[in-house]
Design an enzyme around this catalytic site. Structure first.
Site, PDB file in Angstrom:
ATOM      1  N   GLU A 198       0.213   5.142 -10.558  1.00 23.80           N
ATOM      2  CA  GLU A 198      -0.492   6.067  -9.594  1.00 23.80           C
ATOM      3  C   GLU A 198      -1.114   7.391 -10.276  1.00 23.80           C
ATOM      4  O   GLU A 198      -0.282   8.437 -10.146  1.00 23.80           O
ATOM      5  CB  GLU A 198       0.293   6.380  -8.578  1.00 23.80           C
ATOM      6  CG  GLU A 198       0.623   5.100  -7.590  1.00 23.80           C
ATOM      7  CD  GLU A 198       1.124   5.464  -6.334  1.00 23.80           C
ATOM      8  OE1 GLU A 198       1.397   6.753  -5.936  1.00 23.80           O
ATOM      9  OE2 GLU A 198       1.443   4.664  -5.390  1.00 23.80           O
ATOM     10  N   HIS A 247       6.575  11.519  -0.169  1.00 19.29           N
ATOM     11  CA  HIS A 247       5.723  12.240   0.721  1.00 19.29           C
ATOM     12  C   HIS A 247       6.549  12.795   1.643  1.00 19.29           C
ATOM     13  O   HIS A 247       6.180  13.757   2.462  1.00 19.29           O
ATOM     14  CB  HIS A 247       4.448  11.447   1.169  1.00 19.29           C
ATOM     15  CG  HIS A 247       3.521  11.338   0.165  1.00 19.29           C
ATOM     16  ND1 HIS A 247       2.659  12.227  -0.227  1.00 19.29           N
ATOM     17  CD2 HIS A 247       3.261  10.220  -0.551  1.00 19.29           C
ATOM     18  CE1 HIS A 247       1.753  11.679  -1.196  1.00 19.29           C
ATOM     19  NE2 HIS A 247       2.318  10.512  -1.276  1.00 19.29           N
ATOM     20  N   TYR A 297       0.899  -1.102   0.106  1.00 18.08           N
ATOM     21  CA  TYR A 297       0.097  -0.164   0.068  1.00 18.08           C
ATOM     22  C   TYR A 297       0.874   1.129  -0.136  1.00 18.08           C
ATOM     23  O   TYR A 297       0.586   2.221  -0.612  1.00 18.08           O
ATOM     24  CB  TYR A 297      -0.726   0.109   1.115  1.00 18.08           C
ATOM     25  CG  TYR A 297      -1.723   1.117   1.582  1.00 18.08           C
ATOM     26  CD1 TYR A 297      -2.882   1.317   0.833  1.00 18.08           C
ATOM     27  CD2 TYR A 297      -1.372   2.479   2.153  1.00 18.08           C
ATOM     28  CE1 TYR A 297      -3.585   2.467   0.799  1.00 18.08           C
ATOM     29  CE2 TYR A 297      -2.062   3.445   2.523  1.00 18.08           C
ATOM     30  CZ  TYR A 297      -3.039   3.600   1.535  1.00 18.08           C
ATOM     31  OH  TYR A 297      -3.955   4.685   1.925  1.00 18.08           O
ATOM     32  N   ALA A 298       1.795   1.211   0.499  1.00 17.73           N
ATOM     33  CA  ALA A 298       2.724   2.310   0.917  1.00 17.73           C
ATOM     34  C   ALA A 298       4.399   2.107   0.719  1.00 17.73           C
ATOM     35  O   ALA A 298       4.480   0.996   1.445  1.00 17.73           O
ATOM     36  CB  ALA A 298       2.364   3.037   2.309  1.00 17.73           C
ATOM     37  N   HIS A 327      -0.885  10.681  -7.929  1.00 18.60           N
ATOM     38  CA  HIS A 327       0.197  11.100  -7.286  1.00 18.60           C
ATOM     39  C   HIS A 327       1.255  12.106  -8.048  1.00 18.60           C
ATOM     40  O   HIS A 327       1.860  11.860  -9.124  1.00 18.60           O
ATOM     41  CB  HIS A 327       1.084   9.866  -6.705  1.00 18.60           C
ATOM     42  CG  HIS A 327       2.475  10.354  -5.948  1.00 18.60           C
ATOM     43  ND1 HIS A 327       2.650  10.006  -4.687  1.00 18.60           N
ATOM     44  CD2 HIS A 327       3.471  11.040  -6.307  1.00 18.60           C
ATOM     45  CE1 HIS A 327       3.872  10.363  -4.359  1.00 18.60           C
ATOM     46  NE2 HIS A 327       4.440  11.036  -5.402  1.00 18.60           N
TER      47      HIS A 327
END
Ligand SMILES: [Zn+2]
Length: 252
Positions: free
Chosen positions: A170, A120, A111-112, A173
């Protein structure tokens, strides 16, 4: 003056200069952060600004970004609003390394990105969706992909570049790299990985009225010591080199 005092003063001046130039690079917008290029703690920004919703977008939660990203993002959203797209929702912006650790613990590594490997942490990345559904399936996603570069952003993980980025598509993003870099990347269809590699290989790239150079740290220290600090911007590229951008337009 005693000799040792002179030595002390000269060396602290040199050290101060080194730290000052170090800071300028760390605050650049071109740092590559990925599985192979971890962000060092010193490059995680401490000065952040909370986004305030506008007529174009809402917030899923409190979202902060680096202050220099707010205005370009608002300009992007304003252009979107004028084009008729007003249902944007910002899901994420800056995350600390600890927050990323929590995300991975809660949702898993699929997920990350693992801590220190997420864009980020730079305060330059935003996850932008729409309240109408999956942005990748909606005209909003197409609009975003076509217009981000004019405002200094890139779609960081395009569908056809997953082998380069190592990250699945993505469409939400976006990453701020600044002008003219976003325009160059859009023109040549380069990811940040490819752009950083290209500038390092070429050493000097000219684009419109800009000259973009990639230096080793040592070469950068020498080059910048002979220049006015205000005549260029510098950014660590995340691979140990420094990218310098000069505008060669007419002097004002
Ligand atoms: Zn993201």
């Amino acid at each position: 003056m005693k000799k040792w005092l002179v030595v002390l003063l000269v060396s602290s001046a040199a050290l101060y200069g080194w730290f000052a130039s170090e800071r300028m690079e760390e605050e650049g917008t071109l740092r590559l952060v990925n599985e192979a290029h971890l962000i060092p703690k010193r490059a995680v920004p401490t000065e952040l600004e909370a986004l305030q919703p506008t007529d174009a977008y809402t917030l899923a939660r409190d979202v902060s970004v680096r202050p220099d990203v707010v205005e370009p993002f608002h300009q992007l959203m304003e252009e979107a609003r004028v084009a008729g797209y007003t249902t944007w929702i910002v899901n994420s912006g800056f995350r600390t390394i600890d927050e990323q650790r929590g995300l991975v613990a809660d949702y898993g590594g699929a997920y990350a990105q693992r801590p220190s490997r997420s864009e980020h942490h730079t305060g330059l990345a935003l996850d932008v969706g729409t309240t109408r559904g999956d942005i990748g399936e909606l005209p909003e996603g197409t609009w975003l992909a076509e217009h981000v570069s004019a405002h200094g952003f890139i779609i960081r993980y395009p569908a056809h570049k997953t082998e380069v980025t190592g990250i699945a598509y993505e469409p939400w993003h976006i990453r701020y790299v600044g002008l003219p870099h976003s325009t160059i990347m859009a023109t040549y269809d380069w990811t940040l990985e490819e752009y950083v590699d290209y500038v390092a290989a070429e050493e000097v790239v000219r684009f419109g009225n800009y000259t973009i150079r990639s230096f080793s740290r040592r070469a950068y220290d020498k080059w910048q010591s002979e220049r006015e600090a205000s005549s260029f911007t510098a950014s660590a590229d995340g691979t140990g080199r420094v990218i310098v951008t000069e505008w060669n337009g007419e002097a004002s």
